[in-house]
Design a protein around this motif. Structure first.
Motif, PDB file in Angstrom:
ATOM      1  N   MET A 156       0.856  -1.201   0.000  1.00 30.87           N
ATOM      2  CA  MET A 156       0.000   0.000   0.000  1.00 30.87           C
ATOM      3  C   MET A 156       0.889   1.247   0.000  1.00 30.87           C
ATOM      4  SD  MET A 156      -3.419   0.513   0.413  1.00 30.87           S
ATOM      5  CE  MET A 156      -4.308   2.046   0.450  1.00 30.87           C
ATOM      6  N   GLU A 157       0.601   2.158  -0.904  1.00 35.56           N
ATOM      7  CA  GLU A 157       1.360   3.401  -0.997  1.00 35.56           C
ATOM      8  C   GLU A 157       1.058   4.303   0.196  1.00 35.56           C
ATOM      9  OE1 GLU A 157       3.066   5.045  -3.868  1.00 35.56           O
ATOM     10  OE2 GLU A 157       3.426   2.962  -4.470  1.00 35.56           O
ATOM     11  N   ASN A 158       2.057   5.055   0.645  1.00 33.84           N
ATOM     12  CA  ASN A 158       1.792   6.071   1.671  1.00 33.84           C
ATOM     13  C   ASN A 158       0.833   7.118   1.126  1.00 33.84           C
ATOM     14  OD1 ASN A 158       3.727   4.770   3.104  1.00 33.84           O
ATOM     15  ND2 ASN A 158       5.278   6.387   2.937  1.00 33.84           N
ATOM     16  N   LEU A 159       0.073   7.713   2.032  1.00 33.67           N
ATOM     17  CA  LEU A 159      -0.752   8.859   1.641  1.00 33.67           C
ATOM     18  C   LEU A 159      -0.163  10.082   2.324  1.00 33.67           C
ATOM     19  CD1 LEU A 159      -3.332  10.053   0.308  1.00 33.67           C
ATOM     20  CD2 LEU A 159      -4.509   9.585   2.448  1.00 33.67           C
ATOM     21  N   ILE A 160       0.391  10.963   1.513  1.00 31.45           N
ATOM     22  CA  ILE A 160       1.041  12.146   2.082  1.00 31.45           C
ATOM     23  C   ILE A 160       0.517  13.404   1.407  1.00 31.45           C
ATOM     24  CG2 ILE A 160       3.259  13.338   2.443  1.00 31.45           C
ATOM     25  CD1 ILE A 160       4.591  10.559   2.314  1.00 31.45           C
TER      26      ILE A 160
ATOM     27  N   GLU B  31      -6.872  -4.349   2.179  1.00 34.96           N
ATOM     28  CA  GLU B  31      -5.566  -4.991   2.100  1.00 34.96           C
ATOM     29  C   GLU B  31      -5.234  -5.746   3.391  1.00 34.96           C
ATOM     30  OE1 GLU B  31      -1.989  -2.954   0.242  1.00 34.96           O
ATOM     31  OE2 GLU B  31      -1.276  -3.186   2.303  1.00 34.96           O
ATOM     32  N   LEU B  32      -5.453  -5.084   4.543  1.00 32.83           N
ATOM     33  CA  LEU B  32      -5.163  -5.729   5.831  1.00 32.83           C
ATOM     34  C   LEU B  32      -6.031  -6.970   6.019  1.00 32.83           C
ATOM     35  CD1 LEU B  32      -4.772  -2.795   8.413  1.00 32.83           C
ATOM     36  CD2 LEU B  32      -2.987  -4.031   7.182  1.00 32.83           C
ATOM     37  N   THR B  33      -7.295  -6.840   5.628  1.00 37.17           N
ATOM     38  CA  THR B  33      -8.220  -7.968   5.778  1.00 37.17           C
ATOM     39  C   THR B  33      -7.751  -9.145   4.928  1.00 37.17           C
ATOM     40  OG1 THR B  33      -9.966  -6.316   6.010  1.00 37.17           O
ATOM     41  CG2 THR B  33     -10.677  -8.581   5.770  1.00 37.17           C
ATOM     42  N   ALA B  34      -7.325  -8.839   3.675  1.00 36.30           N
ATOM     43  CA  ALA B  34      -6.864  -9.893   2.764  1.00 36.30           C
ATOM     44  C   ALA B  34      -5.616 -10.579   3.307  1.00 36.30           C
ATOM     45  CB  ALA B  34      -6.574  -9.286   1.388  1.00 36.30           C
ATOM     46  N   GLN B  35      -4.751  -9.772   3.947  1.00 36.76           N
ATOM     47  CA  GLN B  35      -3.499 -10.331   4.472  1.00 36.76           C
ATOM     48  C   GLN B  35      -3.669 -10.930   5.863  1.00 36.76           C
ATOM     49  OE1 GLN B  35      -1.126  -6.803   4.293  1.00 36.76           O
ATOM     50  NE2 GLN B  35      -0.504  -7.093   2.167  1.00 36.76           N
ATOM     51  N   GLY B  36      -4.825 -10.718   6.474  1.00 36.73           N
ATOM     52  CA  GLY B  36      -5.080 -11.220   7.825  1.00 36.73           C
ATOM     53  C   GLY B  36      -4.246 -10.537   8.897  1.00 36.73           C
ATOM     54  N   LYS B  37      -3.784  -9.313   8.634  1.00 37.18           N
ATOM     55  CA  LYS B  37      -2.958  -8.575   9.611  1.00 37.18           C
ATOM     56  C   LYS B  37      -3.821  -7.880  10.656  1.00 37.18           C
ATOM     57  CE  LYS B  37       1.098  -7.734   6.750  1.00 37.18           C
ATOM     58  NZ  LYS B  37       1.794  -6.727   5.947  1.00 37.18           N
ATOM     59  N   LYS B  38      -3.355  -7.896  11.914  1.00 36.98           N
ATOM     60  CA  LYS B  38      -4.146  -7.314  13.007  1.00 36.98           C
ATOM     61  C   LYS B  38      -3.329  -6.370  13.885  1.00 36.98           C
ATOM     62  CE  LYS B  38      -7.663 -10.505  12.538  1.00 36.98           C
ATOM     63  NZ  LYS B  38      -8.789 -10.038  11.730  1.00 36.98           N
ATOM     64  N   ASP B  39      -2.255  -5.802  13.339  1.00 38.72           N
ATOM     65  CA  ASP B  39      -1.429  -4.895  14.149  1.00 38.72           C
ATOM     66  C   ASP B  39      -2.193  -3.603  14.449  1.00 38.72           C
ATOM     67  OD1 ASP B  39       0.650  -6.703  13.958  1.00 38.72           O
ATOM     68  OD2 ASP B  39       1.419  -5.776  12.110  1.00 38.72           O
ATOM     69  N   ALA B  40      -1.919  -3.050  15.641  1.00 40.59           N
ATOM     70  CA  ALA B  40      -2.656  -1.857  16.080  1.00 40.59           C
ATOM     71  C   ALA B  40      -2.301  -0.622  15.256  1.00 40.59           C
ATOM     72  CB  ALA B  40      -2.369  -1.594  17.551  1.00 40.59           C
ATOM     73  N   ILE B  41      -3.277   0.264  15.108  1.00 36.89           N
ATOM     74  CA  ILE B  41      -3.085   1.522  14.374  1.00 36.89           C
ATOM     75  C   ILE B  41      -3.303   2.683  15.335  1.00 36.89           C
ATOM     76  CG2 ILE B  41      -4.021   3.009  12.541  1.00 36.89           C
ATOM     77  CD1 ILE B  41      -4.969   0.446  11.137  1.00 36.89           C
ATOM     78  N   LEU B  42      -2.438   3.688  15.219  1.00 35.51           N
ATOM     79  CA  LEU B  42      -2.625   4.921  15.993  1.00 35.51           C
ATOM     80  C   LEU B  42      -2.888   6.061  15.014  1.00 35.51           C
ATOM     81  CD1 LEU B  42      -2.445   6.648  18.611  1.00 35.51           C
ATOM     82  CD2 LEU B  42       0.021   6.816  18.194  1.00 35.51           C
ATOM     83  N   LEU B  43      -3.984   6.769  15.231  1.00 39.22           N
ATOM     84  CA  LEU B  43      -4.281   7.951  14.404  1.00 39.22           C
ATOM     85  C   LEU B  43      -4.160   9.182  15.290  1.00 39.22           C
ATOM     86  CD1 LEU B  43      -5.370   9.523  11.931  1.00 39.22           C
ATOM     87  CD2 LEU B  43      -7.681   8.854  12.620  1.00 39.22           C
ATOM     88  N   LYS B  44      -3.198  10.047  14.944  1.00 39.94           N
ATOM     89  CA  LYS B  44      -3.019  11.296  15.705  1.00 39.94           C
ATOM     90  C   LYS B  44      -3.759  12.420  15.001  1.00 39.94           C
ATOM     91  CE  LYS B  44       1.695  10.443  17.335  1.00 39.94           C
ATOM     92  NZ  LYS B  44       3.095  10.890  17.179  1.00 39.94           N
ATOM     93  N   MET B  45      -4.648  13.060  15.689  1.00 44.15           N
ATOM     94  CA  MET B  45      -5.383  14.183  15.102  1.00 44.15           C
ATOM     95  C   MET B  45      -5.078  15.432  15.905  1.00 44.15           C
ATOM     96  SD  MET B  45      -8.176  13.147  12.999  1.00 44.15           S
ATOM     97  CE  MET B  45      -9.713  12.376  13.278  1.00 44.15           C
ATOM     98  N   TYR B  46      -4.420  16.376  15.261  1.00 45.45           N
ATOM     99  CA  TYR B  46      -4.257  17.666  15.908  1.00 45.45           C
ATOM    100  C   TYR B  46      -4.748  18.724  14.932  1.00 45.45           C
ATOM    101  CZ  TYR B  46      -2.256  21.844  18.013  1.00 45.45           C
ATOM    102  OH  TYR B  46      -2.099  23.098  18.537  1.00 45.45           O
ATOM    103  N   ILE B  47      -6.025  18.980  15.010  1.00 44.16           N
ATOM    104  CA  ILE B  47      -6.620  19.922  14.080  1.00 44.16           C
ATOM    105  C   ILE B  47      -6.877  21.210  14.836  1.00 44.16           C
ATOM    106  CG2 ILE B  47      -8.427  20.260  12.375  1.00 44.16           C
ATOM    107  CD1 ILE B  47      -8.525  17.318  12.061  1.00 44.16           C
ATOM    108  N   GLU B  48      -6.178  22.227  14.418  1.00 44.72           N
ATOM    109  CA  GLU B  48      -6.221  23.486  15.155  1.00 44.72           C
ATOM    110  C   GLU B  48      -7.560  24.183  14.982  1.00 44.72           C
ATOM    111  OE1 GLU B  48      -3.186  27.178  15.711  1.00 44.72           O
ATOM    112  OE2 GLU B  48      -2.763  25.716  14.155  1.00 44.72           O
ATOM    113  N   TYR B  49      -7.997  24.262  13.758  1.00 40.61           N
ATOM    114  CA  TYR B  49      -9.316  24.822  13.454  1.00 40.61           C
ATOM    115  C   TYR B  49      -9.950  23.972  12.373  1.00 40.61           C
ATOM    116  CZ  TYR B  49      -7.973  29.169  15.744  1.00 40.61           C
ATOM    117  OH  TYR B  49      -7.586  30.093  16.655  1.00 40.61           O
ATOM    118  N   PHE B  50     -11.256  23.728  12.478  1.00 37.47           N
ATOM    119  CA  PHE B  50     -11.912  23.132  11.321  1.00 37.47           C
ATOM    120  C   PHE B  50     -13.312  23.707  11.170  1.00 37.47           C
ATOM    121  CE2 PHE B  50     -12.256  19.969  14.758  1.00 37.47           C
ATOM    122  CZ  PHE B  50     -13.628  19.849  14.888  1.00 37.47           C
ATOM    123  N   ASN B  51     -13.758  23.776   9.930  1.00 36.17           N
ATOM    124  CA  ASN B  51     -15.090  24.315   9.691  1.00 36.17           C
ATOM    125  C   ASN B  51     -16.112  23.192   9.880  1.00 36.17           C
ATOM    126  OD1 ASN B  51     -14.857  22.782   7.356  1.00 36.17           O
ATOM    127  ND2 ASN B  51     -14.843  24.514   5.965  1.00 36.17           N
TER     128      ASN B  51
END
Lengths: 130, 171
Positions: free
Chosen positions: A1-5, A52-72
């Motif tokens: 899977m390609e990075n999303l940047i 992709e993760l489901t197909a590969q059977g991977k179950k490693d934990a994911i951390l999503l960091k959200m620091y949104i200063e302002y949002f509409n």
């Protein structure tokens, strides 16, 4: 899977989704001129990653960091959709934590996080930054 | 403490205008000794107001009456115990009644009622072609914690000038 940047702009946040380290980050301001165009591809990427993760059977934990200063308010809907999408990972036993970052005494932002945690059913950590 | 005008803009509204005015508001607020949480509240409400005006302005253009010289405006004032934001733009007379009903409904809700309305829109509402989720005005009411004031001044057969006035308490 390609990075999303995506680099930050004055009205869109930095987005850094790197499957290799499983730490995802969204940071900055979110007031895109077209909220669908900005968030559509991010949600699509998460769908593809989950498949992709489901197909590969991977179950490693994911951390999503959200620091949104302002949002509409229209971004709020999409940020909630991202949190709900993360719940799809939880549903297939991939642990997800969302770090919800806000600056001290920004009670509105903390409350928004608490509402999103309740609506998405993904566990949030509340972190005071700066 | 004196009354201070922090922003007083009247004119054309393009997408870039939002950016310019927000930078100015942030800059002005940075000089004030006010809690960061309150400053962020002011900026957040300002974002919704500016985006609303921008949406109305593009709607105006599509309806081809934008060249009638009615400028949109936005004012941010600091008074003794509050900030006041006034946002104004032209509106088609046909659109006044539904907007009035919406604001009156919002003003009749308590905090829990507003929260429920917010959640119902954020979970079920569709993003319109203009990008609005219909959340903006509910978000403004929740953040401000005060009733919304509004005024419609008739301009002619088709148009009125709509003003929304929002109060944000300092404490």
């Amino acid at each position: 899977m390609e990075n999303l940047i995506l680099d930050a702009t004055p009205n869109t946040p930095k987005v850094l989704f790197n499957p290799a380290d499983r730490v995802f980050e969204i940071a900055g301001e979110s007031r895109p001129e077209n909220v669908k165009d900005f968030y559509g591809p991010i949600l699509k990427w998460l769908d593809d990653y989950l498949a992709e993760l489901t197909a590969q059977g991977k179950k490693d934990a994911i951390l999503l960091k959200m620091y949104i200063e302002y949002f509409n308010s229209s971004s709020a809907k999409y940020i909630l959709n991202i949190a709900k999408k993360m719940h799809d990972f939880v549903s297939v036993d991939i642990p997800v934590t969302i770090d919800w970052c806000y600056i001290e005494d920004d009670e509105d932002m903390k409350e928004t996080g608490e509402e999103m945690e309740r609506m998405s059913k993904v566990p949030f950590n509340y972190l005071v930054v700066e | 403490m004196e009354k201070q005008i922090l922003l007083d803009y009247s004119g054309d509204f393009r997408f870039e205008t939002i950016e310019i005015l927000l930078q100015k508001v942030k800059e002005q607020l940075s000089h004030l000794e006010v809690k960061t949480g309150i400053k962020k509240k002011v900026v957040n409400i300002m974002v919704e107001c500016l985006e609303n005006i921008y949406k109305y302005t593009t709607l105006d253009k599509e309806n081809s009456y934008f060249n009638r010289n009615f400028k949109s405006k936005v004012i941010l004032k600091k008074e003794n115990k509050s900030f006041i934001i006034t946002a104004g733009n032209t509106i088609l007379n046909n659109n006044i009644e539904p907007l009035k009903e919406k604001i009156d409904h919002i003003n009749n809700l308590d905090k829990d009622g507003l929260q429920n309305l917010y959640e119902s829109i954020i979970n079920n509402g569709h993003i319109s072609d203009k990008g609005g989720a219909g959340l903006g005005i509910v978000d403004i009411a929740l953040r401000s914690g005060n009733k919304l004031n509004y005024d419609f001044s008739p301009i002619d057969h088709d148009l009125s000038f709509y003003e929304l006035k929002i109060k944000i308490n300092l404490l």
